[in-house]
Design an enzyme around this catalytic site. Structure first.
Site, PDB file in Angstrom:
ATOM      1  N   GLU A 272       0.832  -1.206   0.000  1.00 45.65           N
ATOM      2  CA  GLU A 272       0.000   0.000   0.000  1.00 45.65           C
ATOM      3  C   GLU A 272       0.869   1.260   0.000  1.00 45.65           C
ATOM      4  O   GLU A 272       0.796   2.075   0.912  1.00 45.65           O
ATOM      5  CB  GLU A 272      -0.895   0.012   1.248  1.00 45.65           C
ATOM      6  CG  GLU A 272      -1.767  -1.215   1.423  1.00 45.65           C
ATOM      7  CD  GLU A 272      -2.405  -1.292   2.816  1.00 45.65           C
ATOM      8  OE1 GLU A 272      -2.061  -0.492   3.704  1.00 45.65           O
ATOM      9  OE2 GLU A 272      -3.264  -2.166   3.017  1.00 45.65           O
ATOM     10  N   GLY A 274       2.197   4.948  -0.696  1.00 51.05           N
ATOM     11  CA  GLY A 274       1.665   6.266  -1.046  1.00 51.05           C
ATOM     12  C   GLY A 274       2.802   7.226  -1.338  1.00 51.05           C
ATOM     13  O   GLY A 274       3.121   7.535  -2.487  1.00 51.05           O
ATOM     14  N   TYR A 315       5.295  18.357  11.168  1.00 52.35           N
ATOM     15  CA  TYR A 315       6.258  17.279  11.447  1.00 52.35           C
ATOM     16  C   TYR A 315       7.696  17.797  11.516  1.00 52.35           C
ATOM     17  O   TYR A 315       8.625  17.003  11.559  1.00 52.35           O
ATOM     18  CB  TYR A 315       6.217  16.216  10.337  1.00 52.35           C
ATOM     19  CG  TYR A 315       4.865  15.687   9.951  1.00 52.35           C
ATOM     20  CD1 TYR A 315       4.112  14.888  10.817  1.00 52.35           C
ATOM     21  CD2 TYR A 315       4.341  15.948   8.683  1.00 52.35           C
ATOM     22  CE1 TYR A 315       2.883  14.382  10.427  1.00 52.35           C
ATOM     23  CE2 TYR A 315       3.117  15.446   8.295  1.00 52.35           C
ATOM     24  CZ  TYR A 315       2.392  14.658   9.171  1.00 52.35           C
ATOM     25  OH  TYR A 315       1.182  14.152   8.768  1.00 52.35           O
ATOM     26  N   CYS A 341      -1.180  34.052   9.680  1.00 52.49           N
ATOM     27  CA  CYS A 341      -0.929  34.717  10.963  1.00 52.49           C
ATOM     28  C   CYS A 341      -0.678  33.717  12.082  1.00 52.49           C
ATOM     29  O   CYS A 341      -1.530  33.490  12.945  1.00 52.49           O
ATOM     30  CB  CYS A 341      -2.099  35.633  11.306  1.00 52.49           C
ATOM     31  SG  CYS A 341      -2.298  36.887  10.053  1.00 52.49           S
TER      32      CYS A 341
HETATM   33  C1  PLP Z   1      -0.868   6.009   5.271  1.00 51.57           C
HETATM   34  C2  PLP Z   1      -1.036   4.572   4.992  1.00 51.57           C
HETATM   35  C3  PLP Z   1      -0.362   3.987   3.907  1.00 51.57           C
HETATM   36  C4  PLP Z   1       0.586   4.739   3.020  1.00 51.57           C
HETATM   37  O1  PLP Z   1       1.758   5.131   3.693  1.00 51.57           O
HETATM   38  P1  PLP Z   1       2.952   5.793   2.879  1.00 51.57           P
HETATM   39  O2  PLP Z   1       3.945   6.122   3.921  1.00 51.57           O
HETATM   40  O3  PLP Z   1       2.420   7.008   2.206  1.00 51.57           O
HETATM   41  O4  PLP Z   1       3.449   4.782   1.904  1.00 51.57           O
HETATM   42  C5  PLP Z   1      -0.608   2.653   3.649  1.00 51.57           C
HETATM   43  N1  PLP Z   1      -1.459   1.915   4.415  1.00 51.57           N
HETATM   44  C6  PLP Z   1      -2.103   2.454   5.477  1.00 51.57           C
HETATM   45  C7  PLP Z   1      -3.013   1.604   6.268  1.00 51.57           C
HETATM   46  C8  PLP Z   1      -1.912   3.790   5.800  1.00 51.57           C
HETATM   47  O5  PLP Z   1      -2.543   4.304   6.849  1.00 51.57           O
END
Ligand code: PLP
Length: 412
Positions: A272, A274, A315, A341
């Site tokens: 998964e 991102g 962060y 602001c």
């Molecule tokens: C945020 C998230 C991701 C993606 O994380 P990345 O660091 O962007 O690769 C994948 N799976 C779950 C369950 C998440 O909460």
């Protein structure tokens, strides 16, 4: 693909100075080539091992980007009904969607069931009961995986670390076998897999492999007990380099190691990712409004702010800030701040950078993930447009908001 040619900074074949003049600033600019290259690095490194790369929609959920990935065959990891809506609008295949998150509402569960998503990554027993009840009413069978919390330290920022027992995520891995066993009484649920996700911006993949080994052992145990577990979902979390000297694992070699660990397991693998797909594919383009000095402190005041990109404030993230056109001016040390602001409104602090004068354009790098999606209208600032570059051409995939957009849906 972002690079300098002569003195101009380009996204693929489009000079960013031209884009800034045409679409205005602040603006998010994405390279389609970088997105596709990163997606394919995942996809191809799995080789013949059955797999699905489920892009984590929350990193960047613009329709055109989801569409780009859907057309190359990506699956999607969603964390809300709204994200499923976006995936469907973009032409994504619901049969390749996994639904994560600790707080799925009854409506969201029903919405996902009616569209036939692949798997619910479940994070509590109460959630399993809810999904079963909803599936029964719809005369459907729902695939589920339990998101296990493997109690490993992802060694990343505390806000984006998720795999320790004190975090709200998942079910403690030692409790999981009993939960799978109890779930057998739900006639409208089918145990499809085991899932985990230990955090984000992980630069040393060792904890991911630790989690993988634990999840794999669990999957093997469940199968030995007769559970029809078919897949292992490793989550996302691979980090990206935000500045020179920060080293992030390369996608291909990382996945090859995952593949080697899993090729004899008989399991389908899901990931998964991102950030590692879209992070390096975007910059936030901004214009210098003013320069000023308060005592010893030097400020570069720009037209982008924490409402556009909150990562530095939230962060303490470091984003490189570079000139869109190289000059011969000496380097300076300055805070790069926006018009909001709040003293917390900064894009960089005490940053050594190329000097920049009012009117100059700057690129805030590696802003393709968790950039626009975390933007807001704070201070009633219209949100920035998003532009997708493809080779020598570009298209505005999301218009700049207007003042009218700011008050849409409000009544006096
Ligand atoms: C945020 C998230 C991701 C993606 O994380 P990345 O660091 O962007 O690769 C994948 N799976 C779950 C369950 C998440 O909460």
């Amino acid at each position: 693909m972002f690079s300098y040619s002569e003195n101009d900074f380009y996204c693929e074949q489009v000079p960013l100075a031209d884009l800034a003049a045409r679409v205005g600033t602040p603006a998010y600019i994405y390279s389609s080539e970088t997105i596709l290259t990163n997606y394919r690095a995942y996809d191809q490194a799995f080789g013949a091992l059955p797999h699905t790369v489920c892009y984590a929609v929350k990193a960047n959920s613009s329709l055109a980007i989801l569409g780009l990935l859907a057309r190359t065959g990506a699956g999607f990891d969603i964390v809300s009904g709204g994200e499923l809506f976006r995936v469907l609008e973009a032409g994504g295949d619901p049969a390749k969607v996994v639904f994560s998150g600790v707080g799925k509402t009854p409506d969201e569960v029903e919405y996902a069931l009616t569209h036939g998503i692949h798997t619910f990554n479940c994070e509590s027993e109460a959630e399993l009961a809810l999904i079963d009840a909803k599936a029964e009413r719809l005369s459907l069978k729902a695939g589920f995986a339990i998101r296990v919390n493997p109690d490993v330290d992802a060694a990343t920022h505390p806000y984006i670390s998720t795999g320790l027992h004190q975090h709200k995520f998942g079910i403690a891995i030692q409790d999981a076998p009993a939960v799978y066993r109890r779930a057998q009484r739900y006639r409208n649920l089918a145990a499809e897999g085991v899932s985990c996700h230990i955090g984000s911006q992980i630069l040393d993949p060792a904890p991911i492999f630790e989690a993988l080994d634990k999840a794999l052992a669990l999957a093997a145990q469940l199968r030995a007990e007769g559970s029809p577990i078919r897949h292992l979902d490793l989550g996302g979390g691979l980090g990206v380099a935000y500045y020179e000297g920060e080293s992030a694992p390369a996608i291909g070699p990382f996945i090859e190691k995952v593949q080697a660990r899993l090729c004899a397991s008989g399991l389908t693998v899901m990931v998964e990712p991102g950030r590692s797909i879209v992070g390096p594919a975007g910059v936030l383009l901004t214009r210098v409004l003013y320069r000023k000095r308060n005592g010893a402190k030097e400020f570069v005041i720009v037209d982008a702010a924490m409402n556009d990109l909150i990562r530095p404030s939230l962060y303490h993230a470091h984003h490189e800030i570079i000139p869109v056109r190289l000059s011969r001016l000496p380097r300076i040390k300055a805070d790069v701040v926006g018009p909001v602001c709040e003293s917390g409104d900064f894009l960089a602090r005490d940053r050594e950078m190329a000097d920049a004068m009012p009117g100059d354009f700057l690129a805030i790098c590696t802003a393709g993930a968790y950039g626009f999606v975390q933007s807001s209208n704070y201070n009633s600032r219209p949100r920035a447009p998003e532009v997708l570059v493809e080779g020598g051409s570009y298209r505005i995939i999301r218009k700049r908001e207007t003042f009218e957009d700011l008050v849409r849906g409000e009544t006096l």
